[in-house]
Design a protein around this motif. Structure first.
Motif, PDB file in Angstrom:
ATOM      1  N   LEU A   1      -7.627  54.892  32.475  1.00  0.00           N
ATOM      2  CA  LEU A   1      -8.619  54.013  31.846  1.00  0.00           C
ATOM      3  C   LEU A   1      -9.187  54.633  30.572  1.00  0.00           C
ATOM      4  CD1 LEU A   1     -10.500  52.653  34.989  1.00  0.00           C
ATOM      5  CD2 LEU A   1      -8.941  51.407  33.491  1.00  0.00           C
ATOM      6  N   ASP A   2      -9.416  55.938  30.597  1.00  0.00           N
ATOM      7  CA  ASP A   2      -9.891  56.615  29.393  1.00  0.00           C
ATOM      8  C   ASP A   2      -8.884  56.473  28.253  1.00  0.00           C
ATOM      9  OD1 ASP A   2     -12.258  57.430  30.515  1.00  0.00           O
ATOM     10  OD2 ASP A   2     -11.546  59.421  31.071  1.00  0.00           O
ATOM     11  N   ARG A   3      -7.611  56.646  28.589  1.00  0.00           N
ATOM     12  CA  ARG A   3      -6.565  56.527  27.576  1.00  0.00           C
ATOM     13  C   ARG A   3      -6.503  55.108  27.001  1.00  0.00           C
ATOM     14  NH1 ARG A   3      -1.873  59.298  27.097  1.00  0.00           N
ATOM     15  NH2 ARG A   3      -3.200  61.042  27.725  1.00  0.00           N
ATOM     16  N   VAL A   4      -6.620  54.126  27.874  1.00  0.00           N
ATOM     17  CA  VAL A   4      -6.579  52.728  27.430  1.00  0.00           C
ATOM     18  C   VAL A   4      -7.752  52.422  26.498  1.00  0.00           C
ATOM     19  CG1 VAL A   4      -6.790  50.325  28.187  1.00  0.00           C
ATOM     20  CG2 VAL A   4      -5.268  51.882  29.403  1.00  0.00           C
ATOM     21  N   ARG A   5      -8.937  52.933  26.857  1.00  0.00           N
ATOM     22  CA  ARG A   5     -10.124  52.678  26.033  1.00  0.00           C
ATOM     23  C   ARG A   5      -9.982  53.287  24.639  1.00  0.00           C
ATOM     24  NH1 ARG A   5     -12.868  54.387  30.963  1.00  0.00           N
ATOM     25  NH2 ARG A   5     -13.474  52.538  32.154  1.00  0.00           N
ATOM     26  N   VAL A   6      -9.380  54.473  24.590  1.00  0.00           N
ATOM     27  CA  VAL A   6      -9.260  55.186  23.318  1.00  0.00           C
ATOM     28  C   VAL A   6      -8.150  54.599  22.450  1.00  0.00           C
ATOM     29  CG1 VAL A   6      -8.665  57.400  22.254  1.00  0.00           C
ATOM     30  CG2 VAL A   6     -10.231  57.330  24.204  1.00  0.00           C
ATOM     31  N   THR A   7      -6.979  54.329  23.047  1.00  0.00           N
ATOM     32  CA  THR A   7      -5.799  53.931  22.278  1.00  0.00           C
ATOM     33  C   THR A   7      -5.541  52.434  22.295  1.00  0.00           C
ATOM     34  OG1 THR A   7      -4.293  54.186  24.177  1.00  0.00           O
ATOM     35  CG2 THR A   7      -4.741  56.142  22.835  1.00  0.00           C
ATOM     36  N   GLY A   8      -6.167  51.714  23.237  1.00  0.00           N
ATOM     37  CA  GLY A   8      -5.929  50.282  23.344  1.00  0.00           C
ATOM     38  C   GLY A   8      -4.760  49.909  24.216  1.00  0.00           C
TER      39      GLY A   8
ATOM     40  N   VAL B   1       4.208  53.086  30.676  1.00  0.00           N
ATOM     41  CA  VAL B   1       4.481  53.646  32.002  1.00  0.00           C
ATOM     42  C   VAL B   1       5.172  54.991  31.889  1.00  0.00           C
ATOM     43  CG1 VAL B   1       5.836  53.347  34.114  1.00  0.00           C
ATOM     44  CG2 VAL B   1       4.551  51.413  33.167  1.00  0.00           C
ATOM     45  N   GLY B   2       6.228  55.086  31.083  1.00  0.00           N
ATOM     46  CA  GLY B   2       7.002  56.324  30.984  1.00  0.00           C
ATOM     47  C   GLY B   2       6.187  57.497  30.486  1.00  0.00           C
ATOM     48  N   GLU B   3       5.345  57.248  29.502  1.00  0.00           N
ATOM     49  CA  GLU B   3       4.512  58.314  28.949  1.00  0.00           C
ATOM     50  C   GLU B   3       3.506  58.816  29.977  1.00  0.00           C
ATOM     51  OE1 GLU B   3       2.801  56.556  25.524  1.00  0.00           O
ATOM     52  OE2 GLU B   3       4.642  56.633  24.325  1.00  0.00           O
ATOM     53  N   LEU B   4       2.898  57.893  30.730  1.00  0.00           N
ATOM     54  CA  LEU B   4       1.934  58.298  31.755  1.00  0.00           C
ATOM     55  C   LEU B   4       2.612  59.068  32.875  1.00  0.00           C
ATOM     56  CD1 LEU B   4      -0.241  55.055  32.021  1.00  0.00           C
ATOM     57  CD2 LEU B   4      -0.873  57.205  30.925  1.00  0.00           C
ATOM     58  N   ALA B   5       3.791  58.599  33.282  1.00  0.00           N
ATOM     59  CA  ALA B   5       4.517  59.291  34.354  1.00  0.00           C
ATOM     60  C   ALA B   5       4.841  60.727  33.962  1.00  0.00           C
ATOM     61  CB  ALA B   5       5.794  58.511  34.686  1.00  0.00           C
TER      62      ALA B   5
ATOM     63  N   ARG C   1      -8.362  44.846  39.623  1.00  0.00           N
ATOM     64  CA  ARG C   1      -9.807  45.058  39.512  1.00  0.00           C
ATOM     65  C   ARG C   1     -10.368  44.590  38.173  1.00  0.00           C
ATOM     66  NH1 ARG C   1     -10.124  51.207  42.079  1.00  0.00           N
ATOM     67  NH2 ARG C   1      -9.661  50.606  44.244  1.00  0.00           N
ATOM     68  N   GLY C   2      -9.493  44.084  37.308  1.00  0.00           N
ATOM     69  CA  GLY C   2      -9.950  43.575  36.023  1.00  0.00           C
ATOM     70  C   GLY C   2     -10.266  44.649  35.004  1.00  0.00           C
ATOM     71  N   LEU C   3      -9.755  45.877  35.226  1.00  0.00           N
ATOM     72  CA  LEU C   3     -10.109  46.998  34.364  1.00  0.00           C
ATOM     73  C   LEU C   3      -9.132  47.194  33.209  1.00  0.00           C
ATOM     74  CD1 LEU C   3     -11.152  49.491  37.175  1.00  0.00           C
ATOM     75  CD2 LEU C   3     -12.632  48.064  35.757  1.00  0.00           C
ATOM     76  N   LEU C   4      -7.947  46.607  33.316  1.00  0.00           N
ATOM     77  CA  LEU C   4      -6.977  46.601  32.230  1.00  0.00           C
ATOM     78  C   LEU C   4      -6.055  45.408  32.430  1.00  0.00           C
ATOM     79  CD1 LEU C   4      -4.349  47.655  33.870  1.00  0.00           C
ATOM     80  CD2 LEU C   4      -5.089  49.927  33.212  1.00  0.00           C
ATOM     81  N   ALA C   5      -5.218  45.150  31.427  1.00  0.00           N
ATOM     82  CA  ALA C   5      -4.278  44.026  31.508  1.00  0.00           C
ATOM     83  C   ALA C   5      -2.856  44.567  31.509  1.00  0.00           C
ATOM     84  CB  ALA C   5      -4.486  43.083  30.326  1.00  0.00           C
ATOM     85  N   LYS C   6      -2.093  44.248  32.536  1.00  0.00           N
ATOM     86  CA  LYS C   6      -0.703  44.694  32.611  1.00  0.00           C
ATOM     87  C   LYS C   6       0.151  43.919  31.623  1.00  0.00           C
ATOM     88  CE  LYS C   6       1.806  45.889  35.861  1.00  0.00           C
ATOM     89  NZ  LYS C   6       2.728  45.768  37.017  1.00  0.00           N
ATOM     90  N   VAL C   7       1.042  44.631  30.933  1.00  0.00           N
ATOM     91  CA  VAL C   7       2.029  44.017  30.055  1.00  0.00           C
ATOM     92  C   VAL C   7       3.375  44.659  30.364  1.00  0.00           C
ATOM     93  CG1 VAL C   7       0.363  43.521  28.233  1.00  0.00           C
ATOM     94  CG2 VAL C   7       1.584  45.699  28.213  1.00  0.00           C
ATOM     95  N   HIS C   8       4.442  44.114  29.801  1.00  0.00           N
ATOM     96  CA  HIS C   8       5.768  44.670  30.057  1.00  0.00           C
ATOM     97  C   HIS C   8       5.836  46.126  29.598  1.00  0.00           C
ATOM     98  CE1 HIS C   8      10.061  44.756  30.712  1.00  0.00           C
ATOM     99  NE2 HIS C   8      10.232  45.200  29.472  1.00  0.00           N
ATOM    100  N   GLY C   9       6.102  47.026  30.534  1.00  0.00           N
ATOM    101  CA  GLY C   9       6.256  48.438  30.196  1.00  0.00           C
ATOM    102  C   GLY C   9       4.980  49.238  30.156  1.00  0.00           C
ATOM    103  N   GLY C  10       3.832  48.615  30.440  1.00  0.00           N
ATOM    104  CA  GLY C  10       2.587  49.374  30.381  1.00  0.00           C
ATOM    105  C   GLY C  10       1.365  48.511  30.605  1.00  0.00           C
ATOM    106  N   ALA C  11       0.298  48.799  29.862  1.00  0.00           N
ATOM    107  CA  ALA C  11      -0.958  48.061  30.031  1.00  0.00           C
ATOM    108  C   ALA C  11      -1.760  48.151  28.748  1.00  0.00           C
ATOM    109  CB  ALA C  11      -1.759  48.625  31.195  1.00  0.00           C
ATOM    110  N   THR C  12      -2.667  47.187  28.568  1.00  0.00           N
ATOM    111  CA  THR C  12      -3.549  47.167  27.410  1.00  0.00           C
ATOM    112  C   THR C  12      -4.989  47.023  27.870  1.00  0.00           C
ATOM    113  OG1 THR C  12      -3.356  44.761  27.168  1.00  0.00           O
ATOM    114  CG2 THR C  12      -1.784  46.131  25.944  1.00  0.00           C
TER     115      THR C  12
END
Length: 262
Positions: A11-18, A22-26, A46-57
Motif C-alpha cells: 500500500l505504501d508503494r501504491v500511494r507513492v508511485t500510483g 506483480v513480478g516486481e513485488l514478488a 477491502r477497497g484499498l487499491l484497484a487490481k489491473v492486469h499484471g498489478g494494481a493501481t
C-alpha cells in the motif's frame, strides 16, 4: 516478512508511485507471483487499491467504477443477498430501489412479487422491470443527470423523491464503516440517496462483505439508520458483532463458492 507487513508495504508503494507490478513485488519480497496476487485480491476487496492486469493501481474515496465493471464482481453474493431481500417485500407495497448492481439483481428476483409500485433512479433496474412487461407493476424513474453507475441524480431527482412516501427502500452502497456509516464516491448521488432514505418508512441496505471497511467521499446515512442490513457470510466476525449492535436487524446469508446456498 509477515503478510500484514507485506500488505502495508504494498500500500505504501501504491500511494507513492500510483501503481505496482506483480513480478516486481514478488522479487522484492521474495515470494511467489501467486502470493502477491492473493495479497492484491485481498487489498482490492477491502477497497484499498484497484487490481489491473499484471498489478494494481491506487484507488480513492472518489473512485467510481461503472455499472458494467461492478456487475461482474461478487455475483454469487449479490444473488444470494437479493434472494433473501425479496422475502422482505409484501405484495402491493410501494418500494424504492437505489442504483447498484445488487439492487439490479433484486429487481430480477422481485418479478415474483405481485402488484408492486417501484420507484428507482437506476436505469438498469428500470430496464429489467420494464422488459418483463407486467401490467401490475409501476416503475417511476426519478429523473436527473446520469452517473457512471447509471443512476439518475441531481435536483430533478431529489425534487421528485421528496414528494413520495414509500414503504421500503433497498439501498446499495459503495462502502460502510463504523466511523463513516454508509457511503458513496459520488457527491450528487449521495444527496439523491439521502432523499430516498427520508422518503421511506424502512431502510434495507444490501451490501456484500467487501463493502465493510471501504469508504466513499460522501455519507448517505449512519449505520443506526438501517432497519435491516443484508450481507453474506464472508463478513468478518468483528464486523458482524459491531453491525449487530448498530443496525436494526443483521441478516447474514450463507453463500458457497459456486454461488448456491448452503
Amino acid at each position: 516478512m509477515l503478510a500484514r507487513q507485506r500488505h502495508a508495504a504494498i500500500l505504501d508503494r501504491v500511494r507513492v508511485t500510483g501503481g505496482v507490478r506483480v513480478g516486481e513485488l514478488a522479487a522484492e519480497f521474495g515470494v511467489s507471483d501467486m502470493t502477491i496476487r492473493r495479497d492484491l485480491d485481498l487489498l482490492h476487496e477491502r477497497g484499498l487499491l484497484a487490481k489491473v492486469h499484471g498489478g494494481a493501481t491506487a484507488t480513492g474515496a472518489t473512485d467510481e467504477p461503472g455499472f458494467r465493471a461492478k456487475s461482474v464482481r461478487r455475483q454469487a453474493e449479490k444473488t444470494a443477498i437479493a434472494a433473501r431481500a425479496t422475502k422482505l417485500v409484501r405484495p402491493g407495497a410501494a418500494i424504492a430501489l437505489s442504483a447498484g448492481t445488487t439492487t439490479a439483481e433484486l429487481a430480477r428476483q422481485l418479478i415474483a412479487v405481485p402488484a408492486l409500485t417501484v420507484v428507482t433512479n437506476s436505469l438498469p433496474v428500470a430496464d429489467i422491470l420494464h422488459r418483463r412487461g407486467r401490467t401490475d407493476q409501476t416503475v417511476v424513474l426519478t429523473g436527473g443527470v446520469r452517473t457512471p453507475s447509471d443512476a439518475l441524480v441531481g435536483p430533478l431527482a431529489v425534487g421528485a423523491v421528496r414528494t413520495l412516501h414509500l414503504d421500503l427502500l433497498f439501498l446499495g452502497v459503495h462502502g460502510m464503516t463504523e466511523r463513516t456509516g454508509f457511503t458513496t464516491p459520488n457527491l450528487t448521488e449521495a444527496e439523491t440517496n439521502r432523499a430516498l432514505v427520508a422518503a421511506a418508512d424502512r431502510l434495507v441496505v444490501l451490501a456484500d462483505h467487501t463493502k465493510w471497511g471501504t469508504v466513499g467521499i460522501s455519507a448517505i446515512a449512519d449505520l443506526d439508520t438501517a432497519d435491516v442490513l443484508v450481507t453474506d457470510d464472508r463478513l468478518a466476525p468483528e464486523a458482524r458483532r459491531l453491525l449487530t449492535d448498530r443496525v436494526g436487524e443483521l441478516i447474514v446469508v450463507p453463500v458457497t463458492e459456486g454461488g448456491t446456498l448452503r
